[in-house]
Design a protein around this motif. Structure first.
Motif, mmCIF file in Angstrom:
data_model
loop_
_atom_site.group_PDB
_atom_site.id
_atom_site.type_symbol
_atom_site.label_atom_id
_atom_site.label_comp_id
_atom_site.label_asym_id
_atom_site.label_seq_id
_atom_site.Cartn_x
_atom_site.Cartn_y
_atom_site.Cartn_z
ATOM 1 N N LYS A 1 0.832 -1.202 0.000
ATOM 2 C CA LYS A 1 0.000 0.000 0.000
ATOM 3 C C LYS A 1 0.866 1.252 0.000
ATOM 4 O O LYS A 1 0.514 2.281 -0.606
ATOM 5 C CB LYS A 1 -0.927 -0.010 1.222
ATOM 6 C CG LYS A 1 -1.860 1.197 1.293
ATOM 7 C CD LYS A 1 -2.684 1.166 2.562
ATOM 8 C CE LYS A 1 -3.579 2.397 2.659
ATOM 9 N NZ LYS A 1 -4.353 2.408 3.929
ATOM 10 N N ARG B 1 -3.442 -0.864 -4.293
ATOM 11 C CA ARG B 1 -4.665 -0.977 -3.499
ATOM 12 C C ARG B 1 -4.600 -2.177 -2.565
ATOM 13 O O ARG B 1 -4.102 -3.236 -2.938
ATOM 14 C CB ARG B 1 -5.879 -1.104 -4.419
ATOM 15 C CG ARG B 1 -6.251 0.178 -5.159
ATOM 16 C CD ARG B 1 -7.345 -0.111 -6.172
ATOM 17 N NE ARG B 1 -6.871 -0.949 -7.270
ATOM 18 C CZ ARG B 1 -7.666 -1.597 -8.119
ATOM 19 N NH1 ARG B 1 -8.980 -1.539 -7.967
ATOM 20 N NH2 ARG B 1 -7.158 -2.313 -9.091
ATOM 21 N N VAL B 2 -5.116 -1.988 -1.366
ATOM 22 C CA VAL B 2 -5.102 -3.061 -0.365
ATOM 23 C C VAL B 2 -5.852 -4.288 -0.868
ATOM 24 O O VAL B 2 -5.402 -5.429 -0.698
ATOM 25 C CB VAL B 2 -5.711 -2.562 0.964
ATOM 26 C CG1 VAL B 2 -5.891 -3.725 1.941
ATOM 27 C CG2 VAL B 2 -4.822 -1.495 1.578
#
Length: 355
Positions: A120, A125-126
């Motif tokens: 991240k 994106r997580v």
């Protein structure tokens, strides 16, 4: 209104029961391994106390262990790139090897959380990082399980084979027939396995990793999965070599190359089944028990060396993970935002110079 407390308490009670079951299973596995060690020491105490270890072989084993995970790093990065993210190999390796340390925390989710959090920082994106990390983990462990099953006939001794029916003995007479059939079945079934991997990866991350951004792609390239499987086969043979190098350190035994299939079978079984044993952090006890059992079946290795090797490969792998995580964490610690700032500064500098 009276139903509300019951509904709220039931998940907590079931969670406590499951936690107790996990600790009980872990205690039983550790007791089994301890009992194996105690019985072995009672029978071969003089042999065990007289064992000497050559540290050079262990250094080579640690280096081989580190290299064996590089195909997984490459595969994970390709999954992230195919999801529309842009990240260099170094930060992915940093997140991957640091994530290894999460497996020593009870449960398997910490690995994904560490890897997703570290990526991240580089703009990934997580949800993408977590899903692709789960996909990679399931893929490499699935291949490991297939490798173990395919090598079972290779590591069986003659006494065990004599108890089989004649048709099974004829199959055993062609030791590479079963591995060939298993691997063929693996590659033929990859389209179906690809769907299952996507399904399980989503399930694996759904309730454990918070994803507040847009969902990642639903599926990954089948061609990439084929490439990953080929690399994972190489990876597991290198893990086997790492165990063989640890064995070579015992009493100056050196490498017995004909035992490489057994090394690979022991490690692939230990890691894949240890991963499935969710009650055991890092497969603690499960890995050691499987390695001892498989290695002890060889007359060239024996129970004493098998027991010591199982302990050594645990120490070697942990030391390799700690060192790799430390070096990579500080070598690639600059976040994506920092890189963007430096790029912008350089661009501004060039603009000023042009004036």
């Amino acid at each position: 209104m009276s139903d509300t407390p019951t509904t709220a308490e039931s998940p907590s009670v079931s969670r406590k029961i499951w936690r107790g079951v996990k600790w009980l299973l872990l205690a039983l596995v550790l007791y089994f391994v301890w009992q194996q060690g105690a019985e072995l020491y009672a029978e071969q105490g003089d042999t065990l106390t007289g064992i000497s270890i050559d540290p050079l072989w262990l250094v080579l084993s640690a280096a081989c262990y580190f290299i064996a995970w590089l195909p997984s790093v490459w595969f994970w990065r390709q999954l992230v790139l195919s999801s529309g993210e842009q990240v260099r190999f170094g930060p992915v390796a940093r997140a991957y090897y640091c994530g290894h340390l999460g497996k020593y925390i009870p449960g398997k989710v910490s690995v994904l959380l560490i890897r997703a959090t570290l990526l991240k920082d580089f703009g990934v994106r997580v949800s993408v990082a977590a899903l692709t990390a789960a996909y990679e983990t399931l893929a490499v462990m699935g291949v490991g399980l297939v490798v173990f099953l395919s090598l079972i006939p290779v590591v069986l001794n003659a006494e065990q084979v004599q108890q089989w029916p004649e048709w099974m003995q004829s199959v055993q007479a062609r030791p590479w027939l079963v591995p060939g059939l298993f691997l063929l079945a693996l590659f033929v079934s990859l389209p179906l396995l690809s769907r299952l991997l996507n399904l399980f990866a989503k399930k694996f991350t759904k309730s454990d990793v918070e994803a507040t951004d847009s969902a990642p792609p639903a599926a990954f390239s089948l061609r990439l999965l084929y490439a990953g499987v080929l690399l994972f086969l190489v990876s597991w043979t290198l893990h086997g070599l790492s165990l063989g190098l640890a064995l070579a350190s015992i009493n100056g035994a050196g490498l017995e190359w004909q035992e490489w299939p057994r090394w690979t079978a022991a490690v692939s079984a230990a890691y894949a089944l240890g991963f499935l044993a969710i009650f055991a952090p890092a497969g603690l006890g499960v890995r050691e028990g499987l390695i001892i059992t498989i290695l002890a079946g060889s007359a060239l290795i024996g129970p004493a060396n098998a027991f010591v090797a199982a302990l050594l490969i645990r120490i070697v792998s942990f030391a390799s993970e700690i060192l790799a995580a430390f070096v990579l964490y500080y070598s690639f610690g600059k976040s994506a935002s920092g890189e963007d700032d430096s790029v912008q500064s350089a661009a501004d500098s060039q603009s000023i110079d042009s004036l």
